[in-house]
Design a protein around this motif. Structure first.
Motif, PDB file in Angstrom:
ATOM      1  N   SER A 171     -13.640  48.790   8.781  1.00 51.49           N
ATOM      2  CA  SER A 171     -12.539  49.339   8.888  1.00 51.49           C
ATOM      3  C   SER A 171     -11.375  48.548   7.898  1.00 51.49           C
ATOM      4  N   PHE A 172     -10.890  47.117   8.465  1.00 48.58           N
ATOM      5  CA  PHE A 172     -10.389  46.470   7.246  1.00 48.58           C
ATOM      6  C   PHE A 172     -11.028  45.826   6.137  1.00 48.58           C
ATOM      7  N   VAL A 173     -11.487  45.698   6.184  1.00 50.08           N
ATOM      8  CA  VAL A 173     -12.435  45.581   4.877  1.00 50.08           C
ATOM      9  C   VAL A 173     -12.948  46.420   3.565  1.00 50.08           C
ATOM     10  N   THR A 174     -12.949  47.712   4.215  1.00 47.21           N
ATOM     11  CA  THR A 174     -13.474  48.304   3.372  1.00 47.21           C
ATOM     12  C   THR A 174     -12.301  49.473   3.609  1.00 47.21           C
ATOM     13  N   LEU A 175     -11.587  49.757   3.941  1.00 45.21           N
ATOM     14  CA  LEU A 175     -10.842  50.998   3.656  1.00 45.21           C
ATOM     15  C   LEU A 175      -9.147  50.629   2.664  1.00 45.21           C
ATOM     16  N   PRO A 176      -8.592  49.302   2.942  1.00 47.38           N
ATOM     17  CA  PRO A 176      -7.670  49.190   1.955  1.00 47.38           C
ATOM     18  C   PRO A 176      -7.525  49.808   0.525  1.00 47.38           C
ATOM     19  N   LEU A 287       2.140  38.606  21.428  1.00 46.16           N
ATOM     20  CA  LEU A 287       3.409  37.152  21.296  1.00 46.16           C
ATOM     21  C   LEU A 287       2.988  36.951  20.192  1.00 46.16           C
ATOM     22  N   LYS A 288       1.250  36.853  19.875  1.00 46.56           N
ATOM     23  CA  LYS A 288       0.649  36.186  19.715  1.00 46.56           C
ATOM     24  C   LYS A 288      -0.051  37.023  17.873  1.00 46.56           C
ATOM     25  N   SER A 289       0.477  38.312  18.179  1.00 44.04           N
ATOM     26  CA  SER A 289       0.158  39.196  17.438  1.00 44.04           C
ATOM     27  C   SER A 289       1.656  39.188  16.476  1.00 44.04           C
ATOM     28  N   ILE A 290       2.617  38.273  16.483  1.00 40.10           N
ATOM     29  CA  ILE A 290       3.813  38.280  16.258  1.00 40.10           C
ATOM     30  C   ILE A 290       4.298  36.842  15.575  1.00 40.10           C
ATOM     31  N   ASP A 291       3.624  35.845  16.570  1.00 40.16           N
ATOM     32  CA  ASP A 291       4.537  34.916  16.106  1.00 40.16           C
ATOM     33  C   ASP A 291       3.328  34.025  15.723  1.00 40.16           C
ATOM     34  N   TRP A 292       1.800  34.418  15.163  1.00 37.29           N
ATOM     35  CA  TRP A 292       1.776  33.316  14.788  1.00 37.29           C
ATOM     36  C   TRP A 292       1.036  33.895  13.881  1.00 37.29           C
ATOM     37  N   ARG A 301      -0.680  27.827   3.066  1.00 40.17           N
ATOM     38  CA  ARG A 301      -1.132  28.258   2.346  1.00 40.17           C
ATOM     39  C   ARG A 301      -2.563  28.229   1.433  1.00 40.17           C
ATOM     40  N   HIS A 302      -1.989  26.880   0.658  1.00 34.47           N
ATOM     41  CA  HIS A 302      -2.878  26.410  -1.038  1.00 34.47           C
ATOM     42  C   HIS A 302      -4.213  26.560  -0.666  1.00 34.47           C
ATOM     43  N   ILE A 303      -4.869  27.538  -0.936  1.00 30.07           N
ATOM     44  CA  ILE A 303      -6.390  27.153  -0.950  1.00 30.07           C
ATOM     45  C   ILE A 303      -7.338  26.298  -1.861  1.00 30.07           C
ATOM     46  N   ARG A 304      -7.303  26.669  -3.078  1.00 30.66           N
ATOM     47  CA  ARG A 304      -6.660  26.228  -4.600  1.00 30.66           C
ATOM     48  C   ARG A 304      -6.483  26.895  -5.383  1.00 30.66           C
ATOM     49  N   ALA A 305      -6.423  26.236  -6.628  1.00 27.27           N
ATOM     50  CA  ALA A 305      -5.513  26.922  -7.707  1.00 27.27           C
ATOM     51  C   ALA A 305      -4.991  27.835  -8.194  1.00 27.27           C
ATOM     52  N   ASP A 306      -6.620  28.784  -7.406  1.00 24.91           N
ATOM     53  CA  ASP A 306      -6.383  30.596  -7.740  1.00 24.91           C
ATOM     54  C   ASP A 306      -6.376  31.240  -6.570  1.00 24.91           C
ATOM     55  N   LEU A 307      -6.267  30.803  -5.021  1.00 28.59           N
ATOM     56  CA  LEU A 307      -6.442  30.876  -4.422  1.00 28.59           C
ATOM     57  C   LEU A 307      -5.697  30.975  -2.691  1.00 28.59           C
ATOM     58  N   THR A 308      -4.405  31.700  -2.930  1.00 27.55           N
ATOM     59  CA  THR A 308      -3.831  31.303  -1.900  1.00 27.55           C
ATOM     60  C   THR A 308      -3.824  32.363  -0.368  1.00 27.55           C
ATOM     61  N   LEU A 309      -3.872  32.032   0.351  1.00 31.46           N
ATOM     62  CA  LEU A 309      -3.828  32.789   1.920  1.00 31.46           C
ATOM     63  C   LEU A 309      -2.348  33.775   1.816  1.00 31.46           C
ATOM     64  N   SER A 310      -3.152  34.886   2.275  1.00 36.45           N
ATOM     65  CA  SER A 310      -1.627  35.696   2.969  1.00 36.45           C
ATOM     66  C   SER A 310      -1.438  35.401   4.241  1.00 36.45           C
ATOM     67  N   SER A 311      -0.445  35.159   4.663  1.00 35.66           N
ATOM     68  CA  SER A 311       0.055  34.757   5.759  1.00 35.66           C
ATOM     69  C   SER A 311      -0.183  36.545   6.861  1.00 35.66           C
ATOM     70  N   SER A 316      -7.329  39.146  10.667  1.00 33.56           N
ATOM     71  CA  SER A 316      -8.786  38.967  10.793  1.00 33.56           C
ATOM     72  C   SER A 316      -8.746  38.391  11.100  1.00 33.56           C
ATOM     73  N   ALA A 317      -7.985  36.943  10.995  1.00 34.60           N
ATOM     74  CA  ALA A 317      -9.088  35.963  11.768  1.00 34.60           C
ATOM     75  C   ALA A 317      -9.566  35.499  12.976  1.00 34.60           C
ATOM     76  N   ASP A 318      -8.939  36.243  13.874  1.00 32.28           N
ATOM     77  CA  ASP A 318      -9.405  36.393  15.672  1.00 32.28           C
ATOM     78  C   ASP A 318     -10.841  37.325  15.441  1.00 32.28           C
ATOM     79  N   SER A 319     -10.558  38.270  14.629  1.00 34.12           N
ATOM     80  CA  SER A 319     -11.909  39.420  14.390  1.00 34.12           C
ATOM     81  C   SER A 319     -13.165  38.567  14.033  1.00 34.12           C
ATOM     82  N   VAL A 320     -12.790  37.800  13.160  1.00 36.24           N
ATOM     83  CA  VAL A 320     -14.318  37.371  12.156  1.00 36.24           C
ATOM     84  C   VAL A 320     -14.663  35.743  13.431  1.00 36.24           C
TER      85      VAL A 320
END
Length: 663
Positions: A171-176, A287-292, A301-311, A316-320
């Motif tokens: 749902s997180f992947v397909t619906l947005p 608490l983890k869902s708020i604090d982390w 959060r800079h991964i490469r020149a054209d990619l910065t992860l959103s906080s 979704s990290a936990d589900s993955v």
């Protein structure tokens, strides 16, 4: 003797139950994800002041109703119509609710009644979700024959948890993207998202019904919940008033309710007692869902020149990680544990889950400790912070006793002053020497100081200018920039900042504009200047500029607050530990409850376990309200330490617990 063929045969009908769970969770998380923006933006709530707050209130009410129907649905299943009919009836309600909200969200039909229909649909969906959850969790266990298929039952709850998370992840992947699609001339399309949820829950219902003829169905026991409450009440009453000595306080109820039923009540309460120390797990989960996510916003959060992860990636990290680790536990870790007889019982696994949960928050605490070195130091009681900038082509000296004495500033330099013993508000006389041809002192002008405040001052050809200095990091990790021009010239001179990679004009800033702007992590340049600057996530920057006629002559960038230097990948260990804790505890708790509670009370006990999650969330809310642990670093250490005494209680109870076989 157990039948070897039956022992190795996996009940095929559970595939239909797992399919139902996957599709239903797709619907649940899809609605939950879309609900707040839909209510705040699409309906008439957008005309109400603080519409987002109202939408969040409706969201909390929706979750509250869902939890309220947990026990009601369990009572209906255990004492009235059974699990199958409960699931079927409330699935039908679920489908109706999702169809209503899908139609209400359609742009041509959206009008004032749409809000009423949408709220009606949420009541129906909440009733369905809450009523179905405990029954669908336990009816899968009913399909296994014990003790012959005990190992299969253990793996089933892992498959069940995998289906839950796979549905949520899809749902997180397909619906947005569907929400952002264009329909009926609008930029958002909530009706399509809700429509997919309606289709998903309809397919879930069909999948579940297909197994009707092959399901093992347990008949409900009428009035079992009333008898349960009366049995406990009589035991408590007799414990207080009777002088008769018995081995257990519930034994007072044997004469009225019978020894078998009293034994079942003892076993049920013996299982439920574990819920008390496990509340802390759900407290830390909330608490983890708020604090982390907030911690992620303070990291690089800079991964490469054209990619910065959103906080928001933390959502979704936990589900993955769960989708990765559950198969590993199924195929590798648990078989090895069984082979070497390590952590084989449910309570052992749940206890280790609490240990890994504590380790996760300990790792989060270490990361927060490192991040703390990049955080700005804000003025405390009795302090005022001053930053004085010199965007002029000259060297000057400033005196403002007792706070500033013989301060020298060269071209494009700045100095930080921490004024102490400041109480309330002050005006302090100052004197500036040097820069006589460029700087004009305005007669009678004074420096302004205030307790627990930060101010910036900068020299210009029109005198000394002041602004309130905000050095805090941006909540979502943006870089913050402020541009100060000393020789301002005329008000029609424009300073342009251009994003270098795309050569796009980002914004035009007047030489008189000293506002603070938020920009994404990237490389920037000032127009007519060749100097390239990397504004990084979380950094607070002041750009000093000197013009010559209409062209930039000199610039210098000062990093007032350090950028986020701790890389986001350092969050990975805490997420791995947390995912392991979740796998060890959550699916295993389903197995423990199902195998240990009496047949007539399985669904109700499961419903109460699900209610524990809400209690944990409430405790997390209380912790958030405590001022002295509001700091993220303190709260992570506090959370880790909070787990330890509850872990001790859990271990104490587990060591005394005697398993009930062949439930």
């Amino acid at each position: 003797m157990s039948d070897p063929a039956q022992e190795h045969q996996y009940p095929k009908q559970v595939l239909l139950i797992l399919t139902h769970e996957l599709l239903e969770r797709f619907t649940f998380y899809g609605i939950q994800m879309t609900l707040v923006p839909y209510l705040s933006e699409a309906l008439f709530l957008k005309s109400i002041k603080h519409s987002i707050d109202w939408a969040k209130t409706f969201m909390h009410a929706f979750r509250g109703m869902t939890n309220g129907f947990l026990v009601l649905g369990a009572i209906v299943a255990d004492s009235w119509i059974g699990k199958f009919k409960t699931i079927f009836i409330f699935c039908a309600v679920y489908v109706i609710g999702t169809i209503i909200i899908s139609i209400s969200a359609t742009e041509p039909l959206r009008s004032s009644p749409a809000l009423g229909f949408s709220l009606l649909s949420l009541v129906l969906i909440a009733a369905a979700m809450g009523s179905i959850k405990p029954s669908i969790t336990t009816i899968g266990g009913d399909q296994f024959t014990l003790p012959q298929q005990k190992k299969h039952l253990s793996t089933y709850f892992l498959y069940f948890y995998l289906a839950m998370n796979l549905g949520g992840g899809l749902s997180f992947v397909t619906l947005p993207p569907l929400v952002q699609s264009d329909c009926y001339g609008t930029e958002v399309c909530y009706s399509v998202s809700f429509g997919f949820c309606a289709i998903s829950v309809t397919l879930a219902t069909i999948a579940f019904i297909l197994g009707k003829k092959i399901y093992v169905m347990v008949k409900p026991l009428r009035h079992v919940h009333i008898q349960l409450v009366m049995c406990i009440a009589k035991g408590i009453k007799e414990k207080i008033t009777s002088r008769t000595k018995v081995n257990h306080w519930l034994d007072h109820s044997k004469e009225k309710f019978g020894g078998v039923f009293v034994k079942d009540v003892k076993i049920t309460l013996g299982v439920m007692i574990f819920f008390l120390p496990l509340i802390i797990y759900w407290t830390l989960y909330d608490l983890k869902s708020i604090d982390w996510p907030y911690q992620a916003s303070l990291m690089n959060r800079h991964i490469r020149a054209d990619l910065t992860l959103s906080s928001a990636y933390t959502q979704s990290a936990d589900s993955v990680l769960l989708l990765i680790f559950i198969p590993i536990f199924l195929l590798v870790i648990y078989p090895l544990c069984d082979k070497y007889n390590l952590i084989t019982t449910p309570l052992q696994r749940m206890g280790w889950g609490l240990v890994f949960d504590a380790l996760a928050f300990f790792m989060a605490s270490i990361v927060s400790l490192i991040i703390a070195s990049d955080m700005p130091v804000l003025p405390q009681a009795g302090e005022c912070h001053l930053r004085i900038y010199n965007p002029l082509e000259c060297t000057l000296q400033i005196n403002a006793p007792p706070y500033i004495e013989n301060l020298e500033l060269g071209t494009l330099e700045y100095k930080f002053i921490k004024a102490e013993n400041v109480k309330g508000r002050y005006f302090v006389e100052y004197n500036i020497t040097g820069c006589k041809e460029m700087f004009t002192i305005i007669p009678g002008e004074k420096l302004f100081l205030a307790e627990k405040k930060s101010y910036g001052y900068f020299t210009t050809t029109n005198g000394l200018m002041r602004f309130e200095d905000d050095t805090r990091k941006h909540l979502h990790g943006y870089a913050r920039i402020r541009t100060l021009v000393g020789n301002r010239l005329d008000k029609d001179k424009i300073l342009s900042v251009i994003y270098l990679e795309k050569n796009d004009l980002l914004m035009n800033i007047s030489t008189y504009d000293i506002s603070q702007y938020n920009v994404k992590d990237g490389f920037y340049t000032l127009k007519s200047s060749d100097e390239v600057t990397h504004f990084k996530n979380g950094g607070v920057y002041v750009v000093l500029v000197i013009f010559v006629e209409t062209q930039i002559w000199k610039i210098k960038v000062h990093e007032v607050t350090p950028s986020n230097r701790v890389h986001i990948f350092w969050q990975l260990p805490q997420f791995i530990f947390f995912a392991i804790a979740e796998i060890l505890l959550c699916p295993t708790s389903y197995e423990f409850i199902y195998t240990q509670t009496p047949t007539s009370m399985k669904t109700t006990t499961m419903a109460i376990w699900f209610l524990v999650t809400s209690i944990g969330a409430g405790v997390a809310g209380l912790i958030n309200a405590i001022p002295f642990i509001g700091n993220q670093l303190v709260r992570n250490f506090f959370s880790c330490g909070l787990m330890l005494p509850f872990l001790g209680v859990f271990v104490y109870l587990a060591r005394r617990y005697k398993y009930v076989e062949n439930r």
